[in-house]
Design a protein around this motif. Structure first.
Motif, PDB file in Angstrom:
ATOM      1  N   VAL A  21       0.833  -1.201   0.000  1.00  0.00           N
ATOM      2  CA  VAL A  21       0.000   0.000   0.000  1.00  0.00           C
ATOM      3  C   VAL A  21       0.870   1.254   0.000  1.00  0.00           C
ATOM      4  O   VAL A  21       0.522   2.268  -0.636  1.00  0.00           O
ATOM      5  CB  VAL A  21      -0.976   0.004   1.193  1.00  0.00           C
ATOM      6  N   ALA A  24       2.130   1.812  -3.544  1.00  0.00           N
ATOM      7  CA  ALA A  24       1.093   2.431  -4.375  1.00  0.00           C
ATOM      8  C   ALA A  24       0.968   3.918  -4.081  1.00  0.00           C
ATOM      9  O   ALA A  24       0.844   4.741  -5.006  1.00  0.00           O
ATOM     10  CB  ALA A  24      -0.247   1.727  -4.148  1.00  0.00           C
ATOM     11  N   GLY A  78      -9.988   1.144  -8.641  1.00  0.00           N
ATOM     12  CA  GLY A  78      -8.861   1.718  -7.903  1.00  0.00           C
ATOM     13  C   GLY A  78      -8.103   2.697  -8.762  1.00  0.00           C
ATOM     14  O   GLY A  78      -8.364   2.828  -9.961  1.00  0.00           O
ATOM     15  N   GLU A  82      -2.688   1.991  -7.586  1.00  0.00           N
ATOM     16  CA  GLU A  82      -3.184   0.822  -6.849  1.00  0.00           C
ATOM     17  C   GLU A  82      -3.327  -0.384  -7.771  1.00  0.00           C
ATOM     18  O   GLU A  82      -2.926  -1.501  -7.419  1.00  0.00           O
ATOM     19  CB  GLU A  82      -4.515   1.167  -6.192  1.00  0.00           C
ATOM     20  N   ARG A  89     -10.073  -1.153  -4.572  1.00  0.00           N
ATOM     21  CA  ARG A  89     -10.796  -0.624  -3.417  1.00  0.00           C
ATOM     22  C   ARG A  89     -12.107  -1.376  -3.196  1.00  0.00           C
ATOM     23  O   ARG A  89     -12.718  -1.843  -4.159  1.00  0.00           O
ATOM     24  CB  ARG A  89     -11.089   0.868  -3.610  1.00  0.00           C
ATOM     25  N   LEU A 184      -8.299  -1.489   0.939  1.00  0.00           N
ATOM     26  CA  LEU A 184      -7.653  -2.054  -0.237  1.00  0.00           C
ATOM     27  C   LEU A 184      -7.585  -3.572  -0.108  1.00  0.00           C
ATOM     28  O   LEU A 184      -7.320  -4.108   0.969  1.00  0.00           O
ATOM     29  CB  LEU A 184      -6.239  -1.488  -0.408  1.00  0.00           C
TER      30      LEU A 184
END
Length: 318
Positions: A21, A24, A78, A82, A89, A184
């Motif tokens: 994460v 991203a 997303g 991502e 998401r 996520l």
């Protein structure tokens, strides 16, 4: 995608790692400065063609970012960064990604960063005017003084979310996702089922091929932009002065008109001073007084401040 190399075996755990994460988020932050480096170089090489992109870069990036992020939010749930890392998401409650979630994600990914950058630039401009003894309204002084504290609070909130996410206390790693009640998870990979033979036999639509090509191009561009950002920070290798020097731009009519005279007083230069953003030379007193009233070059109208002035020393300055 990067996810294809990162996830060779099926993932049992739905929750992505903190490394993924953060990667991203880092990629998403990289886009703005990296593309600006490219635009600055193009403007240096061809100012007449690309000069407008520099002056209105924020608006150009708003449109570009809106088109790219809007496509990825709609198609994959997303942002580009991502999806590049194999993430998507979903709602923390319903485990879906509704139209309302898409709209708010677009606002947070595209419109909010644009507004924040505009606010930061406006505050920097007001602060500079205040330091140059210009009149600045009281509410603007309060705003540019308060902004650093707001930024510090937000960075502190991000750090708290990172630690909480790592400790499995919370399911989301950022304040923005927490406000949207989104998290996520891993994106289900869907490999293309058509081959080159299918293309020759006309079994694949042209729109499908173009969409797939654009998708791969954007993903490769994301990697390339990360490389540019690393290049310009690693021992200053990415400094524009290290790149090939472009040809000097052609002189315009104003350059000949104001040759050897100050464009403001139309007299011979007294303490000749150049404005770095335009290259025009003025008397120091003339241009300093002008920039205190109006922060742009009198001839080209490019934005400029006192910090953009460069003294020119000739044989007459002994």
């Amino acid at each position: 995608m990067a996810a294809k190399g990162a996830h060779i075996t099926p993932n049992i755990e739905v929750k992505p790692s903190l490394f993924e994460v953060l990667a991203a988020d880092s990629l998403n932050i990289t886009f703005y400065p990296a593309i600006k480096r490219v635009v600055d170089f193009l403007a240096t090489a061809k100012p007449a063609v690309f000069g407008g992109l520099v002056r209105y870069y924020d608006e150009f990036y708003l449109v570009f970012n809106g088109l790219v992020q809007g496509y990825y939010i709609q198609q994959y749930g997303g942002s580009l960064a991502e999806v590049f890392y194999g993430l998507t998401r979903q709602s923390l409650c319903s485990k879906t990604f509704s139209r309302k979630d898409r709209n708010w994600s677009f606002v947070v990914l595209v419109l909010v960063p644009y507004a924040v950058r505009k606010l930061e630039k406006a505050c920097a401009r007001w602060k500079e005017d205040y330091e140059n003894a210009k009149h600045v309204p009281a509410h603007r002084k309060q705003l540019f003084r308060l902004l650093p504290y707001l930024q510090a609070c937000y960075e502190g909130a991000k750090l708290i979310h990172y630690v909480s996410y790592l400790a499995n206390v919370t399911k989301t790693h950022s304040p923005s996702l927490r406000v949207l009640e989104l998290g996520l998870t891993y994106l289900a990979e869907e490999e293309e089922s058509w081959s080159f033979k299918d293309i020759l036999q006309g079994k694949v639509r042209v729109a499908t091929m173009i969409s797939a090509a654009l998708l791969r191009w954007l993903e490769l561009s994301a990697f390339f932009l990360q490389f540019i950002e690393w290049w310009q920070t690693e021992a200053n290798i990415g400094d524009l002065s290290k790149l090939p020097i472009p040809d000097a731009p052609d002189q315009d009519s104003n350059a000949n008109k104001y040759a050897n005279v100050c464009p403001i007083c139309l007299q011979k230069h007294i303490i000749p001073t150049a404005v770095s953003v335009s290259g025009y030379v003025y008397c120091y007193r003339c241009i300093a007084t002008h920039l205190q009233r109006e922060s742009r070059c009198p001839v080209t109208k490019y934005p400029a401040t006192i910090n953009d002035l460069i003294g020119i020393y000739t044989g007459d300055d002994d």
